[in-house]
Design an enzyme around this catalytic site. Structure first.
Site, PDB file in Angstrom:
ATOM      1  N   ASP A 286      97.065 -45.790 -66.629  1.00  0.00           N
ATOM      2  CA  ASP A 286      97.772 -44.835 -66.973  1.00  0.00           C
ATOM      3  C   ASP A 286      99.416 -45.101 -66.814  1.00  0.00           C
ATOM      4  O   ASP A 286      99.780 -46.275 -66.456  1.00  0.00           O
ATOM      5  CB  ASP A 286      97.487 -43.411 -66.018  1.00  0.00           C
TER       6      ASP A 286
ATOM      7  N   ASN B  30      94.103 -35.107 -54.269  1.00  0.00           N
ATOM      8  CA  ASN B  30      93.534 -33.785 -55.177  1.00  0.00           C
ATOM      9  C   ASN B  30      92.313 -34.178 -55.781  1.00  0.00           C
ATOM     10  O   ASN B  30      91.788 -33.320 -56.756  1.00  0.00           O
ATOM     11  CB  ASN B  30      94.642 -32.929 -55.958  1.00  0.00           C
TER      12      ASN B  30
ATOM     13  N   HIS C  94      92.319 -36.598 -58.249  1.00  0.00           N
ATOM     14  CA  HIS C  94      92.309 -36.917 -59.532  1.00  0.00           C
ATOM     15  C   HIS C  94      92.079 -38.627 -59.800  1.00  0.00           C
ATOM     16  O   HIS C  94      92.282 -39.284 -58.700  1.00  0.00           O
ATOM     17  CB  HIS C  94      93.905 -36.791 -60.150  1.00  0.00           C
TER      18      HIS C  94
ATOM     19  N   GLU D  13      93.887 -34.767 -63.672  1.00  0.00           N
ATOM     20  CA  GLU D  13      94.066 -33.740 -62.783  1.00  0.00           C
ATOM     21  C   GLU D  13      92.835 -32.711 -62.561  1.00  0.00           C
ATOM     22  O   GLU D  13      92.248 -32.640 -63.385  1.00  0.00           O
ATOM     23  CB  GLU D  13      95.294 -32.941 -62.807  1.00  0.00           C
TER      24      GLU D  13
END
Ligand code: F6R
Length: 240
Positions: free
Chosen positions: A67, A135, A137, A142
């Site tokens: 990414d 979280n 991800h 996400e």
């Protein structure tokens, strides 16, 4: 999935380095998916050490990063491009032509993502090294991302912006978008090595272990046939 639980961050890094070096010795032109963040820094230090001790040769290795922020210039010290060169590529003998990282400064991010997806499909990733967000991800997929998602531009969640802004001198300068390899594409890697360290990753690791849940995208990796999870005691503290 195979879970390797070790005592701490350093052991996690050493374990991951030894697995990766073993794979490179079996296939010197391995295509590796790399991630960034705090988690793989110890692994990258171990790889550099082993390269300097002539225990591993990266001359034929291919790399594909997972990414990149968007928009961001390569020269920005917060870009993942800068991170990879600074923390790994400048210190090993990987060929520049074998390195693939998103252009976070592309005028056409959708085209950039389509081209990147094609590049991955043409080469196919042998091993994906991956971290996990608090979280859940993976890459910048996400919570709420689809299992079959492809490489694309995404909006970063408030939580991710808050956590990652600590790396920026001016926290307001963090880009609010990113380009990420999709979950469907990540799952296409032949082997996945997931690393997690620290108590703040424990809930995501628990979910990965117990059930598939789009609230924790990491849990989609349960479907993969060759997943190795290397965690330290704190990241594994919620496992029974
Ligand atoms: C970075 C990436 C992210 C990180 C995640 C955890 O390339 O893919 O998903 O792995 O945000 O970051 P750290 O390791 O800093 O906790």
């Amino acid at each position: 999935m195979k879970i390797i639980q070790v005592e701490n961050y350093n052991q996690m890094s050493k374990e991951a380095a030894s697995l990766l070096i073993d794979e490179i010795s079996k296939n010197p032109s391995l295509a590796i998916g790399f991630c960034t963040g705090g988690t793989p820094l110890g692994l990258y230090k171990e790889l550099i050490k082993s390269y300097k001790n002539k225990k591993v040769d990266f001359s034929m290795v291919k790399s594909f990063n997972l990414d990149e922020y968007y928009p961001i210039k390569k020269s920005n010290t917060n870009s993942f491009y800068y991170y990879m060169f600074h923390n790994l590529f400048n210190h090993i003998n990987i060929k520049k032509t074998n390195i693939h990282i998103f252009n976070g400064d592309s005028k056409n991010p959708d085209r950039e993502c389509l081209d990147y997806e094609k590049k991955i499909k043409r080469n196919s990733i042998d091993i994906q090294i991956i971290g996990v967000g608090v979280n859940g991800h993976i890459g910048f997929n996400e919570p709420g991302s689809f299992f079959a998602s492809k490489t694309r531009k995404v909006k970063l969640s408030k939580q991710t912006l808050k956590i990652n802004s600590k790396y920026f001198k001016n926290s307001k300068k963090i880009p609010t978008y990113a380009l990420t390899v999709g979950i469907g594409t990540i799952i296409g890697a032949k082997k996945i090595i997931l690393l997690a360290s620290g108590k703040n990753k424990a809930a995501a690791i628990k979910c990965l272990y117990e059930r598939e849940d789009p609230c924790f995208p990491v849990s989609f990796l349960r479907k993969h046939k060759d997943l190795t999870v290397i965690i330290d005691k704190k990241a594994g503290s919620l496992l029974k």
